[in-house]
Design a protein around this motif. Structure first.
Motif, PDB file in Angstrom:
ATOM      1  N   GLY A  37      49.642  29.568  42.416  1.00 51.23           N
ATOM      2  CA  GLY A  37      50.462  29.269  41.250  1.00 51.23           C
ATOM      3  C   GLY A  37      49.649  28.636  40.130  1.00 51.23           C
ATOM      4  O   GLY A  37      49.795  28.988  38.959  1.00 51.23           O
ATOM      5  N   LYS A  38      48.777  27.683  40.490  1.00 51.03           N
ATOM      6  CA  LYS A  38      47.932  27.041  39.483  1.00 51.03           C
ATOM      7  C   LYS A  38      46.973  28.054  38.859  1.00 51.03           C
ATOM      8  O   LYS A  38      46.750  28.041  37.650  1.00 51.03           O
ATOM      9  CB  LYS A  38      47.128  25.900  40.109  1.00 51.03           C
ATOM     10  CG  LYS A  38      47.947  24.671  40.402  1.00 51.03           C
ATOM     11  CD  LYS A  38      47.094  23.575  41.021  1.00 51.03           C
ATOM     12  CE  LYS A  38      47.919  22.358  41.374  1.00 51.03           C
ATOM     13  NZ  LYS A  38      47.099  21.311  42.019  1.00 51.03           N
ATOM     14  N   GLY A  39      46.423  28.925  39.687  1.00 54.16           N
ATOM     15  CA  GLY A  39      45.511  29.946  39.175  1.00 54.16           C
ATOM     16  C   GLY A  39      46.199  30.898  38.217  1.00 54.16           C
ATOM     17  O   GLY A  39      45.673  31.221  37.153  1.00 54.16           O
ATOM     18  N   LEU A  40      47.396  31.346  38.585  1.00 55.74           N
ATOM     19  CA  LEU A  40      48.150  32.242  37.713  1.00 55.74           C
ATOM     20  C   LEU A  40      48.523  31.544  36.413  1.00 55.74           C
ATOM     21  O   LEU A  40      48.493  32.149  35.337  1.00 55.74           O
ATOM     22  CB  LEU A  40      49.402  32.747  38.421  1.00 55.74           C
ATOM     23  CG  LEU A  40      49.167  33.729  39.567  1.00 55.74           C
ATOM     24  CD1 LEU A  40      50.477  34.045  40.284  1.00 55.74           C
ATOM     25  CD2 LEU A  40      48.541  35.008  39.040  1.00 55.74           C
ATOM     26  N   ARG A  41      48.869  30.269  36.506  1.00 51.59           N
ATOM     27  CA  ARG A  41      49.221  29.500  35.305  1.00 51.59           C
ATOM     28  C   ARG A  41      48.016  29.382  34.371  1.00 51.59           C
ATOM     29  O   ARG A  41      48.147  29.502  33.159  1.00 51.59           O
ATOM     30  CB  ARG A  41      49.724  28.108  35.707  1.00 51.59           C
ATOM     31  CG  ARG A  41      50.157  27.258  34.571  1.00 51.59           C
ATOM     32  CD  ARG A  41      51.344  27.859  33.894  1.00 51.59           C
ATOM     33  NE  ARG A  41      51.794  26.988  32.835  1.00 51.59           N
ATOM     34  CZ  ARG A  41      52.800  27.257  32.074  1.00 51.59           C
ATOM     35  NH1 ARG A  41      53.483  28.358  32.254  1.00 51.59           N
ATOM     36  NH2 ARG A  41      53.151  26.438  31.117  1.00 51.59           N
ATOM     37  N   GLN A  42      46.824  29.148  34.926  1.00 47.31           N
ATOM     38  CA  GLN A  42      45.620  29.049  34.105  1.00 47.31           C
ATOM     39  C   GLN A  42      45.310  30.375  33.411  1.00 47.31           C
ATOM     40  O   GLN A  42      44.927  30.396  32.247  1.00 47.31           O
ATOM     41  CB  GLN A  42      44.434  28.608  34.953  1.00 47.31           C
ATOM     42  CG  GLN A  42      44.509  27.160  35.384  1.00 47.31           C
ATOM     43  CD  GLN A  42      43.376  26.770  36.319  1.00 47.31           C
ATOM     44  OE1 GLN A  42      42.667  27.616  36.848  1.00 47.31           O
ATOM     45  NE2 GLN A  42      43.213  25.461  36.518  1.00 47.31           N
ATOM     46  N   VAL A  43      45.499  31.467  34.136  1.00 46.36           N
ATOM     47  CA  VAL A  43      45.267  32.786  33.540  1.00 46.36           C
ATOM     48  C   VAL A  43      46.260  33.026  32.406  1.00 46.36           C
ATOM     49  O   VAL A  43      45.899  33.509  31.327  1.00 46.36           O
ATOM     50  CB  VAL A  43      45.361  33.892  34.611  1.00 46.36           C
ATOM     51  CG1 VAL A  43      45.401  35.272  33.981  1.00 46.36           C
ATOM     52  CG2 VAL A  43      44.207  33.795  35.587  1.00 46.36           C
ATOM     53  N   LYS A  44      47.525  32.683  32.646  1.00 49.71           N
ATOM     54  CA  LYS A  44      48.547  32.871  31.619  1.00 49.71           C
ATOM     55  C   LYS A  44      48.256  32.010  30.399  1.00 49.71           C
ATOM     56  O   LYS A  44      48.374  32.473  29.259  1.00 49.71           O
ATOM     57  CB  LYS A  44      49.927  32.511  32.187  1.00 49.71           C
ATOM     58  CG  LYS A  44      51.058  32.763  31.246  1.00 49.71           C
ATOM     59  CD  LYS A  44      52.390  32.447  31.899  1.00 49.71           C
ATOM     60  CE  LYS A  44      53.534  32.651  30.932  1.00 49.71           C
ATOM     61  NZ  LYS A  44      54.825  32.309  31.526  1.00 49.71           N
ATOM     62  N   ASP A  45      47.870  30.756  30.608  1.00 48.29           N
ATOM     63  CA  ASP A  45      47.533  29.867  29.492  1.00 48.29           C
ATOM     64  C   ASP A  45      46.333  30.392  28.706  1.00 48.29           C
ATOM     65  O   ASP A  45      46.325  30.359  27.472  1.00 48.29           O
ATOM     66  CB  ASP A  45      47.254  28.449  29.989  1.00 48.29           C
ATOM     67  CG  ASP A  45      48.500  27.740  30.479  1.00 48.29           C
ATOM     68  OD1 ASP A  45      49.619  28.199  30.166  1.00 48.29           O
ATOM     69  OD2 ASP A  45      48.351  26.720  31.192  1.00 48.29           O
ATOM     70  N   ALA A  46      45.322  30.877  29.422  1.00 42.94           N
ATOM     71  CA  ALA A  46      44.138  31.425  28.751  1.00 42.94           C
ATOM     72  C   ALA A  46      44.511  32.654  27.926  1.00 42.94           C
ATOM     73  O   ALA A  46      44.042  32.819  26.796  1.00 42.94           O
ATOM     74  CB  ALA A  46      43.065  31.767  29.776  1.00 42.94           C
TER      75      ALA A  46
END
Length: 93
Positions: A37-46
């Motif tokens: 979830g954190k990884g997907l959130r970072q990708v989405k934010d980027a």
């Protein structure tokens, strides 16, 4: 009821879940899900940051980035042309 998700049916998903539980254990699954979830959130934010920078840069230089309207207009013109051409054919059938 047979549901499929990405060409995987319900029983196949259950088998995959069982294998995941056997390999990682029930204790590790929440940690893995949290990390994903954190990884997907970072990708989405980027991705959002990149879009924001592109829009700001294009507005600064006066470049029109709203290409989607032009594409939709062209697609609708093509659809209208196809309808004009196929109209008599459809009526004959």
């Amino acid at each position: 009821m047979n549901t499929t998700f990405l060409f995987i049916s319900g029983p196949e998903i259950m088998i995959i879940m069982l294998i995941v539980v056997m390999v990682f254990g029930a204790d590790k699954i929440p940690e893995i899900a949290r990390g994903l979830g954190k990884g997907l959130r970072q990708v989405k934010d980027a991705t959002n940051d990149i879009k924001k920078e592109i829009n700001e840069s294009s507005q600064k230089h006066g470049i029109d980035t709203d290409i989607s309207k032009d594409i939709k207009n062209e697609v609708s013109k093509v659809k209208d042309n196809i309808d004009d051409l196929t109209g008599p054919i459809k009526r004959q059938l």
